[in-house]
Scaffold this motif. Structure first.
Motif, mmCIF file in Angstrom:
data_model
loop_
_atom_site.group_PDB
_atom_site.id
_atom_site.type_symbol
_atom_site.label_atom_id
_atom_site.label_comp_id
_atom_site.label_asym_id
_atom_site.label_seq_id
_atom_site.Cartn_x
_atom_site.Cartn_y
_atom_site.Cartn_z
ATOM 1 N N VAL A 1 0.869 -1.172 0.000
ATOM 2 C CA VAL A 1 0.000 0.000 0.000
ATOM 3 C C VAL A 1 0.907 1.224 0.000
ATOM 4 C CG1 VAL A 1 -1.649 1.327 1.323
ATOM 5 C CG2 VAL A 1 -1.920 -1.118 1.141
ATOM 6 N N LEU B 1 1.786 4.743 0.432
ATOM 7 C CA LEU B 1 1.381 6.031 1.007
ATOM 8 C C LEU B 1 1.866 7.196 0.163
ATOM 9 C CD1 LEU B 1 2.177 5.390 4.780
ATOM 10 C CD2 LEU B 1 -0.062 5.809 3.835
ATOM 11 N N LEU C 1 4.949 -0.137 4.674
ATOM 12 C CA LEU C 1 4.217 1.109 4.892
ATOM 13 C C LEU C 1 5.170 2.219 5.318
ATOM 14 C CD1 LEU C 1 0.849 0.541 6.761
ATOM 15 C CD2 LEU C 1 1.239 1.762 4.655
ATOM 16 N N LEU C 2 6.088 1.888 6.221
ATOM 17 C CA LEU C 2 6.995 2.907 6.734
ATOM 18 C C LEU C 2 7.924 3.423 5.652
ATOM 19 C CD1 LEU C 2 8.240 2.097 10.294
ATOM 20 C CD2 LEU C 2 7.093 4.120 9.460
ATOM 21 N N LEU C 3 8.339 2.529 4.763
ATOM 22 C CA LEU C 3 9.227 2.964 3.690
ATOM 23 C C LEU C 3 8.511 3.975 2.799
ATOM 24 C CD1 LEU C 3 12.090 2.412 2.922
ATOM 25 C CD2 LEU C 3 11.324 0.696 1.317
ATOM 26 N N PHE D 1 6.085 5.782 3.788
ATOM 27 C CA PHE D 1 5.903 6.977 4.629
ATOM 28 C C PHE D 1 7.160 7.848 4.593
ATOM 29 C CE2 PHE D 1 6.021 8.967 8.967
ATOM 30 C CZ PHE D 1 4.998 9.875 8.743
ATOM 31 N N LEU E 1 9.102 8.084 2.103
ATOM 32 C CA LEU E 1 9.058 8.769 0.810
ATOM 33 C C LEU E 1 8.155 9.993 0.878
ATOM 34 C CD1 LEU E 1 8.872 5.747 -1.635
ATOM 35 C CD2 LEU E 1 10.789 7.295 -1.288
ATOM 36 N N VAL E 2 7.038 9.865 1.609
ATOM 37 C CA VAL E 2 6.130 11.016 1.771
ATOM 38 C C VAL E 2 6.893 12.178 2.385
ATOM 39 C CG1 VAL E 2 4.087 11.876 2.980
ATOM 40 C CG2 VAL E 2 4.078 9.589 2.000
ATOM 41 N N VAL F 1 -0.412 14.740 1.497
ATOM 42 C CA VAL F 1 -0.964 14.048 2.658
ATOM 43 C C VAL F 1 -2.482 14.081 2.666
ATOM 44 C CG1 VAL F 1 1.027 14.177 4.176
ATOM 45 C CG2 VAL F 1 -0.522 16.109 4.043
ATOM 46 N N VAL G 1 -3.801 11.369 0.028
ATOM 47 C CA VAL G 1 -3.620 9.980 0.434
ATOM 48 C C VAL G 1 -4.868 9.465 1.138
ATOM 49 C CG1 VAL G 1 -2.374 8.446 1.966
ATOM 50 C CG2 VAL G 1 -1.137 10.100 0.624
ATOM 51 N N PHE H 1 -7.203 6.522 -0.144
ATOM 52 C CA PHE H 1 -7.395 5.368 0.727
ATOM 53 C C PHE H 1 -8.878 5.072 0.875
ATOM 54 C CE2 PHE H 1 -3.715 4.055 3.575
ATOM 55 C CZ PHE H 1 -2.851 4.106 2.509
#
Lengths: 319, 293
Positions: free
Chosen positions: B35, B37, B101-103, B105, B107-108, B225, B228, B232
């Motif tokens: 997923v 983000l 997900l954190l990866l 995030f 990038l965000v 942000v 997203v 979602f």
């Protein structure tokens, strides 16, 4: 090993208590949010590390704690910090139960997305319902009394870096001890068992959903306590606290320190707060470097800082 | 009548753009099970880059009629970043989804500052390009022609993706990989090429979406942000991994937002999250999703 952990914890606590006599007031106002996040992460990691459920919406409960402190202090005139903590914690648990009832039916990414949706639901409530929540400016938080003492002779900073700081470190120690007991209790072992193999643990009689619901509620309580401290430190509760990127920061801290270890998230909280404030002082592009740090951690050191420390330790001892 | 038309027209326009981003999200989730983000960041990047592209086009003397193709082209060019980001994501394919997900995030966070570095912190606007295309009159109602063109472009892209997935060989292989990764790999699918191209396609859908919307709205650093959560909502309502779900979800979210804004502005996003939660309670896998274990 057990004595090593004990020594480490005592040393860390002694350092925290000694800090105000070494560091300037500016740095203590930085340690204070780190303590707040450490408390929140103790709870967050019960769900993430021990139960294996990744919530991307736990900022909701931090915000409930912050707004709880704000509403109780500036609208209802409640001064006692003990009462504020109990009531906002209870509010967070009350908010967590319906969310948890729905979310614990899922795992993995669906759990993450559902909690994110609830977090954003609360954010838009805070943001849009101006009359109740103060909209984007939020609500002011007044200085509380600690054990009935208002410390009227101290100014705001002196109060924060003085009695309030010691109070919060004490709170961290107590809540940390309670969480240590929780994760090492049969209840905590049930959570870990259901994380490792859900079906098998169900077969063995673990009431997985019910236990996850309880874990969710406890974590919400801890996050609310952290949120209340944060709000008193800044003197303001604003909707950004509930935004999904703030939830992301909670996950960031847990992974930075290493969520597989009890103390990892605490290390993560302190490291994150200092890293962020140092980067913000150095460059306006601090998010970029923060993101890069996160990539390095995720790709190269998935066990976080504590994991790196453990590896170094075993390597040194082998020689 | 006019009010209702405005809601429907505005809603469908918003849905058209949302669909593009959500379709990118679905493609990547379907095949890579990640997923992303950062889909909102691609969207914002497309928007900012679109502004620059049109400004270059104006400086180069390109006639205004061609601005829409210029925008689409600029979005496609940005697809070039896709393979690089996919190479980064490749490191976590076998890991827990928390890391994935954190990866994204991370990038965000990074994209936020990349945009700030190149385009500054202030919102950027692209003059009044949209009105160059004039407006269309349909009986008693009237709407900007540009928005209609974007809706049409989005429909064409949707049909194109549909045909691509259903009729071409690559599309069939892609669906097979989404269905059963191990089996597809065992049968000789080149995973590297597949993943890189799917992710690039997903990126392009996001950047084109951003580029198309920029003549009607300012590009700001809050864009990534904010989008997203909307996309979602779309994929959760429609069902993770389903293209048809992305389409229906985008229409629901787009129309509901437009309706909420004009009737009771406080409800804007609240209404959307409520729909998300209701859908998840009664149809956990979303309207078109496959059942979750």
């Amino acid at each position: 090993m057990k004595t090593a952990v004990g020594v480490f914890v005592l040393a860390a606590l002694a350092t925290l208590f000694a800090l105000p006599s070494v560091l300037s007031a500016y740095y203590i106002t930085l340690v204070l949010p780190a303590v707040a996040y450490a408390i929140a992460l103790l709870g967050f990691n019960l769900l993430f590390g021990y139960t294996g459920l990744l919530s991307f919406g736990h900022a909701l409960y931090v915000a409930v704690g912050a707004y709880g402190a704000a509403v109780l202090s500036s609208k209802l005139g409640i001064k006692s910090f003990e009462l504020v903590l109990l009531l906002s914690g209870a509010a967070a648990v009350a908010a967590a139960i319906p969310v948890a009832l729905l979310s614990v039916r899922y795992e993995k990414i669906f759990f993450g997305i559902l909690t994110l949706a609830f977090g954003m639901l609360f954010h838009s409530f805070l943001f849009k319902f101006y009359d109740i929540t103060g909209g984007d400016t939020g609500i002011r938080v007044l200085r509380p009394s600690l054990f009935g003492n208002e410390f009227k002779d101290l100014d705001k900073t002196a109060f924060l870096v003085g009695p309030f700081y010691y109070y919060c470190v004490g709170l961290l120690a107590i809540l940390g001890f309670v969480m240590w007991r929780i994760v090492h209790s049969p209840f905590g072992l049930h959570l870990v068992a259901s994380r490792e193999n859900r079906r098998k643990s169900e077969y063995l009689g673990v009431r997985v959903r019910f236990f996850r619901l309880i874990a969710f509620s406890i974590s919400a309580f801890y996050c609310a306590v952290g949120g209340a401290i944060l709000a008193i430190n800044t003197g303001q509760a604003d909707p950004e606290l509930a935004y999904w990127t703030h939830s992301g920061e909670l996950v960031f801290m847990a992974v930075l320190g290493g969520f597989a270890n009890f103390f990892g998230p605490l290390v993560g909280a302190f490291t994150f707060i200092f890293l962020k404030s140092e980067l913000m002082g150095l460059t306006q592009f601090w998010r970029f470097w923060l993101g890069l740090t996160l990539i390095v951690i995720v790709v190269l050191f998935p066990r976080g800082l504590v994991g790196v420390g453990q590896d170094l330790w075993t390597r040194l001892h082998k020689r | 009548m006019t009010a209702l038309f405005d809601i429907v027209f505005g809603g469908v326009f918003h849905a058209a753009v949302l669909f593009l981003v959500a379709a990118g999200l679905q493609l990547v989730f379907g095949v890579q099970k990640i997923v992303n983000l950062a889909c909102g960041s691609f969207y914002a990047l497309g928007a900012y880059f679109g502004i620059s592209a049109v400004n270059w086009a104006i400086a180069a003397g390109v006639p205004p009629v061609l601005f829409l193709p210029v925008l689409i082209l600029s979005g496609i060019v940005l697809g070039a970043i896709g393979p690089f980001i996919e190479a980064l994501l490749r490191t976590v394919y076998d890991r827990d989804e928390a890391f994935q997900l954190l990866l994204t995030f991370a990038l965000v966070l990074m994209f936020q500052d990349v945009l700030r570095y190149f385009w500054g912190a202030n919102p950027q606007q692209l003059g009044d390009i949209a009105s160059l295309y004039g407006s269309i009159q349909l009986g008693a109602v009237k709407g900007p022609a540009y928005n209609l063109l974007v809706i049409l472009a989005s429909i064409v892209i949707a049909l194109g993706i549909g045909a691509f997935l259903q009729k071409t060989n690559f599309g069939r292989i892609l669906r097979a990989t989404a269905e059963n990764r191990e089996m597809a790999l065992a049968l000789g699918v080149n995973a590297r090429v597949m993943y890189a191209s799917v992710f690039t396609l997903g990126t392009i859908l996001g950047t084109v979406g951003g580029a198309l919307v920029v003549p009607t709205a300012a590009a700001s650093l809050d864009m990534p942000v904010e989008l997203v959560v909307e996309s979602f909502a779309v994929v959760v309502i429609g069902g993770l991994g389903s293209m048809r779900g992305a389409l229906v979800g985008a229409l629901i979210v787009g129309l509901m937002r437009a309706a909420a804004i004009s009737w009771y502005a406080e409800l804007e996003m609240l209404a959307i999250y409520l729909v998300v939660i209701i859908v998840l309670v009664f149809r956990p896998a979303g309207l078109f999703g496959k059942a979750v274990e």
